[in-house]
Design an enzyme around this catalytic site. Structure first.
Site, PDB file in Angstrom:
ATOM      1  N   HIS A 199      43.486  20.809  31.198  1.00  6.00           N
ATOM      2  CA  HIS A 199      42.215  20.225  31.603  1.00  6.00           C
ATOM      3  C   HIS A 199      41.232  20.047  30.461  1.00  6.00           C
ATOM      4  CE1 HIS A 199      43.850  20.751  35.602  1.00  6.00           C
ATOM      5  NE2 HIS A 199      43.091  19.714  35.865  1.00  6.00           N
TER       6      HIS A 199
ATOM      7  N   GLU B 130      49.665  14.863  45.046  1.00  8.11           N
ATOM      8  CA  GLU B 130      50.005  15.380  43.721  1.00  8.11           C
ATOM      9  C   GLU B 130      51.067  16.471  43.782  1.00  8.11           C
ATOM     10  OE1 GLU B 130      46.468  16.909  41.793  1.00  8.11           O
ATOM     11  OE2 GLU B 130      45.682  17.744  43.638  1.00  8.11           O
TER      12      GLU B 130
ATOM     13  N   ASP C  46      49.449  16.198  38.080  1.00  4.72           N
ATOM     14  CA  ASP C  46      50.196  17.268  38.728  1.00  4.72           C
ATOM     15  C   ASP C  46      51.502  16.764  39.306  1.00  4.72           C
ATOM     16  OD1 ASP C  46      48.822  19.723  38.385  1.00  4.72           O
ATOM     17  OD2 ASP C  46      47.194  18.899  39.577  1.00  4.72           O
TER      18      ASP C  46
ATOM     19  N   CYS D  69      44.305   8.548  40.196  1.00  2.00           N
ATOM     20  CA  CYS D  69      43.252   9.069  39.335  1.00  2.00           C
ATOM     21  C   CYS D  69      43.787  10.009  38.260  1.00  2.00           C
ATOM     22  CB  CYS D  69      42.179   9.774  40.163  1.00  2.00           C
ATOM     23  SG  CYS D  69      42.831  11.139  41.126  1.00  2.00           S
TER      24      CYS D  69
END
Ligand code: PEP
Ligand code: MG
Length: 759
Positions: free
Chosen positions: A363, A604, A628, A675
């Site tokens: 992240h 995901e 993911d 996304c």
């Protein structure tokens, strides 16, 4: 065996340079195995020869002089076969080569093990014996295990030597290249600022200082602070501990005494070492001595010294942090970058980032991309704690770091920076133009946000909405859960900034590599554990507060969409919907006038791919989280640099899954967007458009590049390309075919601006 291994590795780790490290290795291995000879040969990449670097038992004058090509001698054989070789009588082997200068004719038996680091042969570790005998299995296992353990240590010592001019080539400070993983594209040239993990003495580097008085004062202050802490601690525990038990604190105070540990540190500082380095040296030496002792009571004292060392270091680091001046072009370097570290650097000064741990899909890398800061992740061989203050180049396109770059390399990279600047400037003109293909297909481009700065960047680049607002970011940069009121004001700011465009707010998605300091989750497999919706369904109070804050924030604006992360089946969606409705009823009861916003689900987790139709029937929209989804489909931890080259969203299985989600969602007349980071990769965006995605949501930095490419394409051409690529079964071939096709169309410009640099 394990104990010996651990001790040797520990000692070698503490060595000040490669030469000392190798000398410790040969001494300790010879003693542990009871052989007459132990030697290390390292492969010199310039000459491609195995050079004798250190020995105990052979003639020391042959060090650096004796070398052999990979096709020469037994050492060459071990190196090329990448296997151990165990010989009772070495001289009768056809590959035996005699080197007079080593005096090795006296030794009959030979055992060699290759030293391999990340698939690269670095050298060979050898033991020899006078008597003719085969080494037994236990001895062979010991040497193989030892060389496997030492490979990383040698690589580290070698890299450190290169950086500090103590490398084996002895050429003074040299340019060196370290390979990592692309984190965020772009090139950063600047000066390293290393953020060390708090109170970890082992990684503190040596550093010379000129202002010795200031350093002494700093240390005295730390000493006094720890003394005071100890006194207070002893005082506080006085009712719970007996006097004899509290004597431990007196021992601590004695150790800190001017005549003991404190004095030793002071003496080293006076010789020009900075306080943190002096402290490390003294503490390491004491710990080593205590640990060597057989008496259990005394060896336990090592823990006390370490504890004291950590306490002193914490004060020294605190003082340094307070007076740290960030250079104009700061390259932030850390073992594990965190979002909070980025926040420490004053605005406009951050030119690049390097993290030893983590991968391109961690992240923090996603944040870096959003901020447009060139970043390299997983630079595992970079001796990061030793690079503070040196000049660096961060190549975020290729995932490479250069230390002490030559003027020539600097010139080449400066040209890339300039080219990148011109490209960005050229794309600015696209801001107000629609993202429309040559054959008139309209493709809405949305942004992913999290930081406040994302709002301005998104607007400058002409985003049409927010496809993913990562609400965990404000949670991560706080030191406690934000209250409903605090959340409301943060969310209101987002909604108002984009109004009337839609803003898709994702319910809190913590766990995995997104931890909250005030809500730690410790698990063996965090990505398969308590993550995303699993946490918030178990803590409805967190979920409800957040949902209420979002709903209240949207009053009068009505541009809110709520999205649920990590849904693995319809049952979780039902539970979450139930909570959302409850929150909605509650806020309406409080008099807030708001209709229920559209609710969507992220796909995901592989199970959600198979249940996409069932999920679609119950929601207003679907958004694919390809970050993911890729990790779970391919069983590749997105955060692990060791398997980063296996993480690939162009893998045919991922492409098939992405296509099937669109088909299932559309069969239920539900719009579907994506996304994950893939949406911001211009080449991947072409395929996603062809699959039928209704919108793409990406970081603001990449949005103009995606828009530029899609405007040069036709939907029909993209579909043709997709059809061809879906027939390919190998991810690498998918890459090459796609990039080649785009280059042939004259559209390669936005793919990789640093491809011209010769490294
Ligand atoms: C994803 O997984 O693709 C996604 C967008 O969510 P995150 O990267 O925050 O896990
Ligand atoms: Mg995700």
């Amino acid at each position: 065996m394990l104990n010996t291994l651990r001790k040797v590795v520990q000692e070698v780790n503490g060595a000040k340079d490669l030469k000392t490290a190798l000398s410790i290795i040969v001494q300790r291995v010879r003693a542990a195995m009871g052989t007459q000879v132990c030697s290390v040969y390292l492969l010199d990449p310039e000459t491609n020869r195995f050079v004798l670097m250190s020995t105990e038992g052979l003639n020391k004058r042959s060090i650096g002089r004796v070398s052999m090509a990979p096709n020469e001698g037994l050492v060459g054989l071990v190196g090329t076969r990448e296997e151990p070789l165990n010989l009772e009588d070495a001289s009768s082997h056809p590959r035996f080569r005699y080197f007079a200068e080593t005096g090795e004719e006296r030794y009959a038996s030979f055992l060699g093990a290759p030293i391999i680091h990340h698939r690269r042969v670095m050298g060979v570790l050898v033991v020899q014996q006078k008597e003719r005998r085969q080494f037994d299995e236990g001895e062979e296992a010991f040497l193989v295990t030892m060389s496997a353990q030492l490979a990383g240590v040698i690589a580290h010592a070698e890299a450190t030597g290169t950086i500090r001019g103590l490398g084996r080539q002895g050429k003074g400070i040299q340019e060196a290249r370290f390979v990592g993983i692309p984190g965020a594209p772009g090139v950063g040239v600047g000066t390293a600022v290393v953020v060390l993990p708090p109170a970890d003495l082992e990684v503190v580097p040596d550093k010379t200082v000129t202002d010795i008085e200031a350093e002494l004062a700093l240390f005295q202050h730390a000493l006094e602070s720890v003394r005071e802490d100890m006194r207070q601690l002893s005082e506080r525990l006085s009712t719970q501990l007996r006097k004899e038990e509290r004597a431990l604190f007196d021992v601590y105070l004695m150790m800190l005494d001017d005549a003991a540990l404190g004095n030793e540190v002071t003496q080293i500082i006076k010789r020009g070492q900075w306080a943190q380095g002096a402290l490390r040296q003294v503490v390491t030496e004491h710990v080593r001595r205590f640990e060597m002792m057989d008496d259990a009571y005394l060896s336990e004292r090592a823990a006390d010294v370490k504890d004291l060392g950590r306490r002193l270091l914490a004060y020294l680091q605190q003082a340094r942090q307070q007076c740290l001046v960030y250079p104009d072009q700061t390259i932030l370097v850390s073992e594990e970058l965190s979002p909070a570290m980025l926040g420490e650097v004053p605005e406009g000064k951050l030119a690049g980032m390097i993290s030893v741990l983590g991968s391109g899909n961690s992240h923090v890398a996603i944040l870096a991309r959003a901020m447009g800061i060139p970043t390299v992740m997983g630079a595992v061989d970079l001796p990061y704690s030793k690079v503070d203050g040196i000049s660096l180049i961060v190549d975020g396109y290729h995932g490479e770091v250069f230390t002490n770059p030559s003027p020539q390399l600097l010139k080449q990279y400066s040209a890339v920076v300039e080219e990148e600047r011109q490209l960005t400037q050229g794309l600015e003109a696209l801001r107000s133009l629609p993202c429309e293909t040559l054959d008139g297909h309209r493709m809405p481009l949305w942004v992913n946000t999290g930081l406040l700065a994302d709002v301005a960047r998104a607007q400058q680049r002409g985003a049409e909405g927010v496809g993913l607002y990562r609400t965990e970011v404000p949670f991560m940069i706080n030191d406690r859960f934000p209250s409903e009121k605090e959340q409301l004001s943060i969310y209101r700011e987002q909604l108002a900034a984009f109004h009337p465009q839609p803003v898709t707010m994702r319910m809190l998605d913590i766990g995995g590599d997104k931890s909250l300091s005030y809500f730690p989750i410790k698990e063996d497999n965090p990505f398969l554990g308590w993550r995303g919706i699993r946490v918030t369904l178990d803590h409805p109070e967190i979920f409800l507060v957040q949902a209420r804050a979002m709903l209240k924030a949207s009053e009068g604006l009505d541009n809110l969409r709520i999205m649920l992360p990590m849904i693995s089946g319809v049952h979780e969606l039902d539970e979450a919907q139930h909570l959302l409705h409850r929150a909605w009823c509650e806020v309406r009861d409080e008099g807030v006038n708001i209709s229920m916003p559209p609710v969507g689900v992220m796909v995901e987790v592989p199970s959600a791919v198979y249940q996409a139709r069932d999920l679609a029937r119950e929601v207003d929209f679907i958004s694919v989280g390809s970050n993911d989804l890729t990790q779970y489909l391919l069983a590749v931890d997105r955060n692990n640099p060791r398997v980063a080259d296996l993480y690939d969203y162009f893998h045919p299985a991922v492409l098939q899954a992405l296509k099937s989600v669109v088909e299932d969602a559309h069969a239920e007349n539900v719009p579907v967007s994506i996304c994950g980071e893939m949406a911001g990769d211009p080449a991947a965006a072409v395929l996603l458009m062809a699959m039928g995605y209704d919108s793409l949501s990406m970081n603001a930095t990449n949005l103009p590049k995606v828009k530029w490419l899609l405007r040069q394409m036709s939907l029909s051409k993209a579909k043709e390309l997709l059809d061809q690529l879906l027939k390919i079964d190998n991810p690498q071939v998918v890459h090459s075919a796609l990039h080649l096709a785009l280059r042939n169309l004259g559209l390669g410009r936005v793919i990789n601006p640093a491809s011209t640099v010769q490294s």
